[in-house]
Design a protein around this motif. Sequence first.
Motif, PDB file in Angstrom:
ATOM      1  N   ASP A 140       0.727  -1.156  -0.392  1.00  0.00           N
ATOM      2  CA  ASP A 140      -0.063  -0.468  -0.335  1.00  0.00           C
ATOM      3  C   ASP A 140       0.934   1.128  -0.573  1.00  0.00           C
ATOM      4  O   ASP A 140       2.037   0.996  -0.047  1.00  0.00           O
ATOM      5  CB  ASP A 140      -0.882   0.319   0.613  1.00  0.00           C
ATOM      6  N   ASP A 141       0.274   2.583  -0.490  1.00  0.00           N
ATOM      7  CA  ASP A 141       1.387   3.598  -0.387  1.00  0.00           C
ATOM      8  C   ASP A 141      -0.287   4.765   0.062  1.00  0.00           C
ATOM      9  O   ASP A 141      -1.491   3.921   0.030  1.00  0.00           O
ATOM     10  CB  ASP A 141       1.827   4.027  -1.072  1.00  0.00           C
ATOM     11  N   SER A 142      -0.053   5.865   0.401  1.00  0.00           N
ATOM     12  CA  SER A 142      -0.990   7.144   0.647  1.00  0.00           C
ATOM     13  C   SER A 142      -2.263   7.247  -0.339  1.00  0.00           C
ATOM     14  O   SER A 142      -3.114   7.042  -0.009  1.00  0.00           O
ATOM     15  CB  SER A 142      -0.296   8.315   0.920  1.00  0.00           C
ATOM     16  N   PHE A 143      -1.914   7.079  -1.840  1.00  0.00           N
ATOM     17  CA  PHE A 143      -2.066   6.992  -2.862  1.00  0.00           C
ATOM     18  C   PHE A 143      -1.575   6.245  -4.085  1.00  0.00           C
ATOM     19  O   PHE A 143      -0.496   6.197  -4.049  1.00  0.00           O
ATOM     20  CB  PHE A 143      -2.986   8.277  -2.789  1.00  0.00           C
ATOM     21  N   ALA A 144      -3.178   6.540  -5.201  1.00  0.00           N
ATOM     22  CA  ALA A 144      -2.116   5.846  -6.511  1.00  0.00           C
ATOM     23  C   ALA A 144      -2.546   6.551  -6.933  1.00  0.00           C
ATOM     24  O   ALA A 144      -3.023   7.294  -7.412  1.00  0.00           O
ATOM     25  CB  ALA A 144      -3.023   4.113  -6.374  1.00  0.00           C
ATOM     26  N   SER A 145      -1.822   6.728  -8.446  1.00  0.00           N
ATOM     27  CA  SER A 145      -2.182   7.878  -8.814  1.00  0.00           C
ATOM     28  C   SER A 145      -1.608   7.093 -10.605  1.00  0.00           C
ATOM     29  O   SER A 145      -0.368   6.306 -10.324  1.00  0.00           O
ATOM     30  CB  SER A 145      -1.517   8.636  -9.181  1.00  0.00           C
ATOM     31  N   LEU A 146      -1.765   7.829 -11.846  1.00  0.00           N
ATOM     32  CA  LEU A 146      -1.013   7.623 -13.139  1.00  0.00           C
ATOM     33  C   LEU A 146       0.733   7.710 -12.677  1.00  0.00           C
ATOM     34  O   LEU A 146       0.983   6.864 -13.754  1.00  0.00           O
ATOM     35  CB  LEU A 146      -1.617   7.752 -14.153  1.00  0.00           C
ATOM     36  N   PRO A 147       1.353   8.862 -12.862  1.00  0.00           N
ATOM     37  CA  PRO A 147       2.552   9.112 -12.451  1.00  0.00           C
ATOM     38  C   PRO A 147       2.813   7.963 -11.555  1.00  0.00           C
ATOM     39  O   PRO A 147       4.478   7.537 -11.825  1.00  0.00           O
ATOM     40  CB  PRO A 147       2.637   9.929 -11.685  1.00  0.00           C
ATOM     41  N   TYR A 226     -12.888  21.416  -8.076  1.00  0.00           N
ATOM     42  CA  TYR A 226     -12.321  21.204  -6.878  1.00  0.00           C
ATOM     43  C   TYR A 226     -11.375  20.087  -6.083  1.00  0.00           C
ATOM     44  O   TYR A 226     -10.322  20.266  -6.427  1.00  0.00           O
ATOM     45  CB  TYR A 226     -12.821  21.920  -5.812  1.00  0.00           C
ATOM     46  N   ILE A 227     -12.470  19.213  -7.200  1.00  0.00           N
ATOM     47  CA  ILE A 227     -11.404  18.155  -7.268  1.00  0.00           C
ATOM     48  C   ILE A 227     -10.189  17.820  -8.271  1.00  0.00           C
ATOM     49  O   ILE A 227      -9.324  17.135  -7.616  1.00  0.00           O
ATOM     50  CB  ILE A 227     -13.067  16.919  -7.415  1.00  0.00           C
ATOM     51  N   LEU A 228     -10.671  18.243  -9.440  1.00  0.00           N
ATOM     52  CA  LEU A 228      -9.542  18.564 -10.283  1.00  0.00           C
ATOM     53  C   LEU A 228      -8.338  18.727  -9.789  1.00  0.00           C
ATOM     54  O   LEU A 228      -7.217  18.499  -9.765  1.00  0.00           O
ATOM     55  CB  LEU A 228     -10.061  19.252 -11.627  1.00  0.00           C
ATOM     56  N   ASP A 229      -8.670  20.117  -9.173  1.00  0.00           N
ATOM     57  CA  ASP A 229      -7.347  21.111  -8.876  1.00  0.00           C
ATOM     58  C   ASP A 229      -6.828  20.119  -7.329  1.00  0.00           C
ATOM     59  O   ASP A 229      -5.192  20.280  -7.558  1.00  0.00           O
ATOM     60  CB  ASP A 229      -7.694  22.122  -8.850  1.00  0.00           C
ATOM     61  N   TYR A 230      -7.662  19.488  -6.941  1.00  0.00           N
ATOM     62  CA  TYR A 230      -6.682  19.056  -5.612  1.00  0.00           C
ATOM     63  C   TYR A 230      -6.292  18.223  -6.185  1.00  0.00           C
ATOM     64  O   TYR A 230      -5.246  17.422  -5.580  1.00  0.00           O
ATOM     65  CB  TYR A 230      -7.964  18.215  -4.389  1.00  0.00           C
ATOM     66  N   VAL A 231      -6.847  16.571  -6.860  1.00  0.00           N
ATOM     67  CA  VAL A 231      -6.113  15.718  -7.308  1.00  0.00           C
ATOM     68  C   VAL A 231      -4.495  15.873  -7.901  1.00  0.00           C
ATOM     69  O   VAL A 231      -3.749  15.348  -7.840  1.00  0.00           O
ATOM     70  CB  VAL A 231      -6.746  14.735  -9.013  1.00  0.00           C
ATOM     71  N   GLN A 232      -4.261  17.315  -8.983  1.00  0.00           N
ATOM     72  CA  GLN A 232      -3.394  17.175  -9.643  1.00  0.00           C
ATOM     73  C   GLN A 232      -2.197  17.849  -8.419  1.00  0.00           C
ATOM     74  O   GLN A 232      -1.016  17.134  -8.393  1.00  0.00           O
ATOM     75  CB  GLN A 232      -3.030  18.800 -10.716  1.00  0.00           C
ATOM     76  N   LYS A 233      -2.581  18.955  -7.535  1.00  0.00           N
ATOM     77  CA  LYS A 233      -1.556  18.882  -5.973  1.00  0.00           C
ATOM     78  C   LYS A 233      -0.884  18.139  -5.669  1.00  0.00           C
ATOM     79  O   LYS A 233      -0.314  17.264  -5.031  1.00  0.00           O
ATOM     80  CB  LYS A 233      -2.524  19.950  -5.106  1.00  0.00           C
ATOM     81  N   THR A 234      -1.818  16.812  -5.791  1.00  0.00           N
ATOM     82  CA  THR A 234      -1.981  15.989  -4.548  1.00  0.00           C
ATOM     83  C   THR A 234      -0.881  14.981  -5.505  1.00  0.00           C
ATOM     84  O   THR A 234       0.327  14.278  -4.989  1.00  0.00           O
ATOM     85  CB  THR A 234      -3.065  14.713  -4.318  1.00  0.00           C
ATOM     86  N   ILE A 235      -1.184  14.678  -6.829  1.00  0.00           N
ATOM     87  CA  ILE A 235       0.448  13.656  -7.254  1.00  0.00           C
ATOM     88  C   ILE A 235       1.667  14.136  -7.927  1.00  0.00           C
ATOM     89  O   ILE A 235       2.102  13.683  -8.195  1.00  0.00           O
ATOM     90  CB  ILE A 235      -0.705  13.239  -8.666  1.00  0.00           C
ATOM     91  N   GLY A 236       1.032  15.830  -7.716  1.00  0.00           N
ATOM     92  CA  GLY A 236       2.285  16.402  -8.035  1.00  0.00           C
ATOM     93  C   GLY A 236       2.223  16.732  -9.602  1.00  0.00           C
ATOM     94  O   GLY A 236       3.939  16.865  -9.511  1.00  0.00           O
TER      95      GLY A 236
END
Length: 316
Positions: A140-147, A226-236
């Motif tokens: 596991d990790d804090s989240f999964a993402s394309l990057p 808001y969700i799209l902006d938050y996801v971009q900030k989270t994944i870096g």
Amino acid sequence: MGAQGLIAAFTAGAATLAGGRALVHWGIRRGLAAPRVPHHTEPGALGLAFETLRIDTENGKSLHAWFIPGPARAAVADADAATAAAREEAENPPAAAPAVLVMHGWGGNAALMLPLARPLHEAGYATLFVDARCHGASDDDSFASLPRFAEDTEHAFAWLSAREGVDPARIALLGHSVGAGAVLFAASRTPQVAAVVSVAAFSHPAAMMRRWLATKRIPEKPIGRYILDYVQKTIGHRFDDIAPVTTIARIRRPVLLVHGADDEVVPIDEAMQIYAMRGDTPVELMTLTGDHESFADLEHHMGRLVGFLDRSIAPR
């Protein structure tokens, strides 16, 4: 958490800024988290010899993977012939095998990609089937993402490049859905990759996210944005920078785009959009009958896929 829960969390966040934001962010992460699906089979069920591995990746985590070596030389029954064959092999070692690294999609795992294992093996390729973080039997990790899928792909590629019996100059990446976007992103910044097979990639993460918002009946203004902006900030990463329509032109190796004509999750128009943005990248487009799980249908069209690999990283 469903749409009503996210909307309620967003409303609470608007009322109480500090605590509300934390609640909203928790709701977004929970709503977007990938399901962890256990393996239902393994390569041995296909009659293939394999090794089960742990491969180190980012954040001190490790990945579960299966390595299936290329076809071994046929056994020799006669003792004298076997001795002669062993002497010949010692004097002229067999060439290192080309290989394919296989990455699944969101909520998937390595076992779901195993329909590709035997055809690739019989065609002469070693294969590495990997579980991304938060998927299958990986950490596991804090989240999964394309990057993060791309990071896992790059670490698995480094492991495969160092594997004895694998030719590091002839390794292809194959990914499905988010995994397809990830292998395109990984190849765009890993010039050692010899070829890429993208199966059912979306053209842009924002388009995929908007479809998800629509299925949850979440309005784009103001919650969706808001969700799209938050996801971009989270994944870096900005979505524009990791989108396949962007990364495709950065790849200098052959790419095969595979897409199901009946895909309703990612319409085939998005494959056309990626192809249109290829620039100088040598790209082939292969359409199949079938839906978003077209890698299953791909099993019946492996001749075309193997033909692409043979042209790109042909066994010597």
